[in-house]
Motif scaffolding. Structure first.
Motif, PDB file in Angstrom:
ATOM      1  N   UNK A  62      -8.776   3.058  -6.946  1.00  0.00           N
ATOM      2  CA  UNK A  62      -7.823   3.163  -5.840  1.00  0.00           C
ATOM      3  C   UNK A  62      -6.562   3.879  -6.318  1.00  0.00           C
ATOM      4  N   UNK A  63      -6.108   4.839  -5.528  1.00  0.00           N
ATOM      5  CA  UNK A  63      -4.924   5.609  -5.883  1.00  0.00           C
ATOM      6  C   UNK A  63      -5.215   6.946  -6.522  1.00  0.00           C
ATOM      7  N   UNK A  64      -6.440   7.146  -7.028  1.00  0.00           N
ATOM      8  CA  UNK A  64      -6.789   8.459  -7.581  1.00  0.00           C
ATOM      9  C   UNK A  64      -6.823   9.495  -6.455  1.00  0.00           C
TER      10      UNK A  64
ATOM     11  N   UNK B 265      -7.282   0.839   8.093  1.00  0.00           N
ATOM     12  CA  UNK B 265      -6.462   0.735   6.886  1.00  0.00           C
ATOM     13  C   UNK B 265      -5.431   1.853   6.799  1.00  0.00           C
ATOM     14  N   UNK B 266      -4.336   1.557   6.088  1.00  0.00           N
ATOM     15  CA  UNK B 266      -3.290   2.529   5.753  1.00  0.00           C
ATOM     16  C   UNK B 266      -2.623   3.123   7.000  1.00  0.00           C
TER      17      UNK B 266
ATOM     18  N   UNK C 149      -8.416   5.134  -0.957  1.00  0.00           N
ATOM     19  CA  UNK C 149      -7.972   3.855  -0.404  1.00  0.00           C
ATOM     20  C   UNK C 149      -8.533   2.649  -1.135  1.00  0.00           C
ATOM     21  N   UNK C 150      -9.634   2.837  -1.856  1.00  0.00           N
ATOM     22  CA  UNK C 150     -10.344   1.758  -2.538  1.00  0.00           C
ATOM     23  C   UNK C 150     -10.954   2.316  -3.819  1.00  0.00           C
TER      24      UNK C 150
ATOM     25  N   UNK D 224       0.831  -1.209   0.000  1.00  0.00           N
ATOM     26  CA  UNK D 224       0.000   0.000   0.000  1.00  0.00           C
ATOM     27  C   UNK D 224       0.863   1.255   0.000  1.00  0.00           C
ATOM     28  N   UNK D 225       0.316   2.332  -0.515  1.00  0.00           N
ATOM     29  CA  UNK D 225       0.987   3.624  -0.400  1.00  0.00           C
ATOM     30  C   UNK D 225       0.597   4.246   0.937  1.00  0.00           C
TER      31      UNK D 225
END
Length: 551
Positions: free
Chosen positions: A213-215, A425-426, A293-294, A48-49
């Motif tokens: 995810x990631x945007x 998360x994260x 995150x998703x 994960x970032x």
């Protein structure tokens, strides 16, 4: 969006607080997974970032002296630094006075202060600052059960929710704290997160279009309710086929085959709620402080919503909270001799804080973007030294210590360690020394969390009801982990965590608590540099990700 990844990560032991002194048997080199990650840091399937975890997206804690109002609890409110009288009332008056004036610093000079009540930080932009963890001590005489009342579980049974909630120093918005404690006194066991006791304290601000995810930028139908700096909640509801939970587990065949329907505790954690600050608004295009995150899919009814008024910009620094030493209670019957709790808190922190002789040390409960730095749990032994639950996200725990217990564990007690659960998360645990405990993935399918650059004597156990579902969701990463007693459980997770990664762990073996994978079939997990943690570069995954610039 362009992504520029820094690859100047340094030698494996550079910047590592507890690095192994053993000379690596193999050359130090960039891990294959790290090279893959730098090519696609926001969408990598296993890693994960987390490079924006913590206070103000990891930009560092605020410098001292930046607040105009300073209130001294001895000079201005008559607290006694010799432990001869209750100082809680004076400290709470000082905190309230600072909060009501828009924020400030409450100083607690060196000394020992008896506290017979909860220290409550309920206003934003208030810092409680001692003279250092070795100089200022708050000596707590009573438990949360004595101060507030019995706290049962919303899932039934005779468990005490003080086993995983609340603190004798409690950072929680004033109104939210009142609603929680009123419900506890009325024996109406509440939900504890961002949308109130019944999860109904929200309204829709905007509906985003599908995204990945990631945007960092999403498009909404109507942006009139959004502005830069506003804290909003991303809300995702599950589909009847549990496709959201499958997505959190990696969207693999094992997740599709898993029996979700009878995991009633897990399904009660949905909707997934993720707080995030709006960074920019341009027409209908909204830029967020952190990457998504998703995925956002129509079947999950994605919404940007309001949330309860949060606690922001508040912290605790430079003190020790010591409880009157009492034997540890039997498992799940804790009376609430707890340290610090961060609840419905965003961009808050603790720095140079020690807790001693507590049931539960540092809690993140529906908390996000908080940093715990230079913290320590010591004394007679704790149930949860650190715990992260009720949908807590994007938090950073760094330079932390769990000291060996000073008295033998009573029969019927349990020690977990660094806990994460409840679709949290994260989150990141970085540069730690654990003389006792374990990596307690406590079911409730936490996902996309990182533990990195940690030395651990792996003698704890994980907990979690079967109804809470899997131990791990996707993209759980353990990176540069040194296990001093060579016990594998919850350290080497390539056989447990779907789409997870174990990179740089010494050779370990199975004994004690042994787990089997929750998901059938190929987990698509990765294992690298097994037996050679000193060869791993970068040595600290979080610090290396801080060098990944997003623009």
């Amino acid at each position: 969006m362009a992504v520029v990844a820094s690859v100047a990560t340094g030698a494996a032991t550079t910047g590592t607080a507890h690095a192994s002194a053993v000379r690596p048997a193999r050359p130090i080199q960039d891990a294959t997974l790290w090279r893959e990650f730098t090519a696609s840091p926001l969408t990598h399937p296993q890693i994960p970032f987390v490079g924006r975890a913590g206070y103000r997206a990891g930009s560092g804690l605020p410098r001292r002296g930046g607040r105009d109002l300073v209130i001294d609890v001895v000079r201005d409110h008559g607290a006694r630094p010799d432990g001869s009288a209750d100082a809680a009332a004076a400290i709470n008056r000082a905190i309230a006075a600072a909060g009501e004036r828009g924020g400030g610093t409450v100083t607690i000079p060196a000394g020992t202060y008896r506290i017979d009540d909860v220290i409550r930080i309920g206003h934003s932009d208030v810092v409680v600052r001692g003279a250092g963890s070795g100089a200022t001590t708050l000596y707590a005489t009573r438990s949360l059960t004595e101060l507030i009342g019995v706290y049962g579980s919303r899932y039934g049974g005779d468990k005490s929710s003080w086993s995983w909630a609340g603190g004798l120093i409690w950072l929680c918005p004033k109104d939210r704290w009142a609603s929680l404690t009123d419900a506890i006194r009325a024996r109406e066991w509440p939900f504890e997160g961002w949308t109130g006791n019944r999860r109904d304290a929200w309204r829709t601000l905007a509906v985003p279009a599908p995204a990945r995810r990631g945007d960092r930028t999403v498009t909404v139908a109507d942006a009139r309710n959004l502005r830069p700096g506003r804290l909003v909640l991303l809300r995702l509801a599950d589909h009847t086929g549990h496709t959201l939970l499958q997505h959190m587990a990696g969207d693999g065949a094992g997740a599709r085959a898993y029996a979700w329907a009878d995991k009633t505790k897990l399904t009660s954690y949905v909707p997934y709620e993720w707080p995030v600050r709006v960074a920019g608004v341009r027409g209908r295009r909204i830029t967020l402080e952190r990457p998504l995150p998703l995925d956002l899919r129509p079947e999950w009814d994605p919404r940007l919503t309001t949330l309860v008024t949060p606690l922001t910009g508040s912290g605790v620094e430079g003190l020790t909270l010591e409880a009157a030493e009492k034997p540890q209670a039997p498992h799940l019957l804790d009376q609430g001799i707890n340290g610090l709790a961060f609840q419905c808190a965003y961009d808050c922190w603790a720095d140079d804080v020690t807790v001693r002789h507590v049931d539960n040390g540092f809690g993140l409960i529906g908390a996000s973007a908080c940093t715990l730095r230079r913290t320590k749990v010591e004394g007679r032994g704790a149930h949860h030294p650190y715990y992260c639950r009720e949908g807590s996200h994007d938090n950073l725990v760094e330079d932390f210590t769990i000291a060996a217990r000073t008295t033998p564990a009573p029969a019927g007690t349990q020690l977990h360690g660094i806990n994460v659960e409840g679709l949290s998360s994260y989150n990141v645990w970085s540069r730690g020394r654990m003389e006792t405990g374990t990596f307690d993935s406590h079911r409730g399918m936490p996902f996309a969390n990182v533990r990195t650059d940690i030395t651990v004597n792996n003698d704890g156990v994980h907990g979690g009801d079967a109804s809470a579902g899997p131990l791990f969701g996707a993209r759980f990463t353990h990176w540069n982990i040194r296990v001093t007693n060579e016990r594998a459980g919850l350290m080497k997770i390539d056989g447990l965590a779907p789409y997870g990664a174990t990179v740089g762990i010494n050779e370990v073996r199975e004994f004690g608590q042994i787990d089997v994978p929750d998901f059938p079939g190929d987990l698509h997990a990765r294992l690298e540099a097994y037996g050679s943690p000193a060869t791993v570069r970068p040595a600290n995954l979080y610090e290396a990700q801080r060098g990944v610039r997003l623009r």
